[in-house]
Design an enzyme around this catalytic site. Structure first.
Site, PDB file in Angstrom:
ATOM      1  N   ASN A  76       0.799  -1.234   0.000  1.00 14.33           N
ATOM      2  CA  ASN A  76       0.000   0.000   0.000  1.00 14.33           C
ATOM      3  C   ASN A  76       0.830   1.280   0.000  1.00 14.33           C
ATOM      4  O   ASN A  76       0.274   2.370  -0.057  1.00 14.33           O
ATOM      5  CB  ASN A  76      -0.931   0.048   1.206  1.00 14.33           C
ATOM      6  N   VAL A  83       0.049   6.693  -0.947  1.00 16.18           N
ATOM      7  CA  VAL A  83      -0.456   5.825   0.115  1.00 16.18           C
ATOM      8  C   VAL A  83      -1.829   5.344  -0.312  1.00 16.18           C
ATOM      9  O   VAL A  83      -2.714   6.156  -0.574  1.00 16.18           O
ATOM     10  CB  VAL A  83      -0.576   6.607   1.441  1.00 16.18           C
ATOM     11  N   CYS A  84      -1.992   4.027  -0.439  1.00 14.25           N
ATOM     12  CA  CYS A  84      -3.281   3.490  -0.870  1.00 14.25           C
ATOM     13  C   CYS A  84      -4.090   3.073   0.335  1.00 14.25           C
ATOM     14  O   CYS A  84      -3.716   2.140   1.048  1.00 14.25           O
ATOM     15  CB  CYS A  84      -3.069   2.293  -1.785  1.00 14.25           C
ATOM     16  N   LEU A  85      -5.188   3.771   0.538  1.00 11.87           N
ATOM     17  CA  LEU A  85      -6.001   3.529   1.726  1.00 11.87           C
ATOM     18  C   LEU A  85      -7.435   3.958   1.407  1.00 11.87           C
ATOM     19  O   LEU A  85      -7.654   5.073   0.914  1.00 11.87           O
ATOM     20  CB  LEU A  85      -5.435   4.379   2.871  1.00 11.87           C
TER      21      LEU A  85
END
Ligand SMILES: *[C@@H]1O[C@H](CO)[C@@H](O)[C@H](O)[C@H]1NC(C)=O
Ligand SMILES: *[C@@H]1O[C@H](CO)[C@@H](O)[C@H](O)[C@H]1NC(C)=O
Ligand SMILES: *[C@@H]1O[C@H](CO)[C@@H](O)[C@H](O)[C@H]1NC(C)=O
Length: 271
Positions: A76, A83-85
Site C-alpha cells: 500500500n 499511500v493506498c487507503l
C-alpha cells in the site's frame, strides 16, 4: 475551524507509537511518524508521512505522502510516496470505508495506516491475490514469510536513511528512538539471520530460542551486511556507547565472504 478540531482529537487520541508535529508557519501541513509495531516486520522502524489539508478540507480527504526513500516495503506504500487507503479515497473499498466529510479525521487515517497497512503479514494486502490467498495454507504462508524477509531488510535500510538524514523537526526524536532501540534491533537482525525466530516476530525474550526457521541464503548475507551498516549508523549518528559488543563473528563472516569471492575470481582468472 475543522483543522483546529483535528488537533484536539490528535492530542487526546494518538497512541504512544504515533507522533505528529505541525509546521510553525503552515497550519495546513503536518508531519507524522509511526513507530513500527512489535510482531510485525516493521518493528522498531520509523515511517514518516507528510500530510496536507486541501483548501476544501474536510470535503476532500487529506493528501498523505509517504517518505519512501525509494523503497517499496508495503503493497500500500509506493516508492513515489503514494499511500493506498480506502479512508483517503486512494483505494477501493465500500462506501462506509471511504472518507466521510462529517466524521472522518486525521487521527483515523494515521491509526488505519498503523493497524491496516503496517501489519504482521503485509503480503496478504496485495490486491491481485487477495481473494485466492489462504492464510492457513502453507504455500501462501511461505510466500508471506519470504515477503517479510524483504520487508524487514527494507525496513533496516529505511532506518539507516532516517538516521543519516532525519526529517526536519524530528532530529531529537530519531536519535532518542534509536538510542533506546538500537541494541534490540541488532539482536533481532541476528536472531532472524540465524533462523531463531520467524522474520517479524522477534521479541526480547525469545531471540535465543532454539527452534529453527529456514531463511534464504540471500537473506542471511543481506542481514550480515545490514548488521554492519546499522551498527556503523548507530555509532556514527548516535555516538552510541561502545559497550555494545562488537559482532566479530558477523564481521568476520562478511569479510570471509568477500575474501572467498576474491579467491574465486583470482582462481578463475589464473586457470
Ligand atoms: C457519514 O457520517 C455521518 C455521521 O457519523 C453519518 O450519519 C453518515 O451516514 C455517514 N455517511 C456515509 C456515506 O457513511
Ligand atoms: C485454506 O487452507 C486450509 C489448509 O490447507 C484448508 O483447510 C481450508 O479449507 C482453506 N480455506 C479456504 C477458504 O480455501
Ligand atoms: C516469539 O514470540 C512471538 C510473539 O509472541 C511469537 O509469535 C513467535 O512464535 C515466538 N518465536 C519463537 C521462535 O518462539
Amino acid at each position: 475551524m475543522k483543522i483546529m478540531r483535528e488537533w484536539k482529537f490528535l492530542r487526546k487520541g494518538l497512541p504512544e507509537s504515533i507522533y505528529v508535529r505541525a509546521y510553525e508557519d503552515r497550519i495546513d501541513l503536518l508531519r507524522a511518524v509511526i513507530v513500527g509495531a512489535p510482531s510485525t516486520p516493521y518493528h522498531d522502524g520509523l515511517f514518516f508521512f507528510d500530510i496536507a489539508f486541501p483548501s476544501d478540507y474536510p470535503h476532500q480527504p487529506p493528501k498523505v505522502y509517504y517518505r519512501s526513500h525509494g523503497l517499496r516495503l508495503n503493497p500500500n506504500l509506493y516508492e513515489n510516496g503514494n499511500v493506498c487507503l480506502s479512508l483517503i479515497n486512494t483505494w477501493d473499498g465500500n462506501k462506509n470505508e471511504r472518507w466521510n466529510s462529517s466524521s472522518s479525521t486525521i487521527l483515523q487515517v494515521l491509526v488505519s495506516i498503523q493497524g491496516l497497512v503496517l501489519i504482521d503479514r503485509p503480503y496478504f494486502n496485495e490486491p491481485a491475490y487477495a481473494k485466492v490467498k489462504n492464510k492457513s495454507n502453507k504455500y501462501w504462508l511461505d510466500k508471506s514469510n519470504a515477503y517479510n524477509e524483504d520487508v524487514f531488510a527494507l525496513s533496516c535500510k529505511t532506518m539507516i536513511y532516517v538516521l543519516g538524514k532525519p526529517p526536519g523537526n524530528f532530529e531529537g526524536f530519531v536519535s532518542d528512538h534509536f538510542c533506546k532501540r538500537g541494541e534490540d534491533i541488532l539482536a533481532a537482525v541476528k536472531a532472524y539471520r540465524d533462523g531463531h525466530v520467524i522474520v517479524g516476530y522477534y521479541r526480547h525474550d525469545n531471540s535465543s530460542s532454539s527452534s529453527q526457521v529456514s531463511v534464504s541464503d540471500n537473506f542471511e548475507s543481506n542481514m550480515n551486511k545490514l548488521c554492519l551498516e546499522l551498527k556503523k549508523a548507530f555509532r556514527r549518528e548516535l555516538k552510541m556507547p561502545l559497550d555494545m559488543e562488537p559482532d566479530w563473528v558477523a564481521e568476520n563472516e562478511w569479510k570471509q565472504g568477500i575474501l572467498n569471492k576474491i579467491i574465486a575470481v583470482l582462481k578463475w582468472i589464473c586457470e
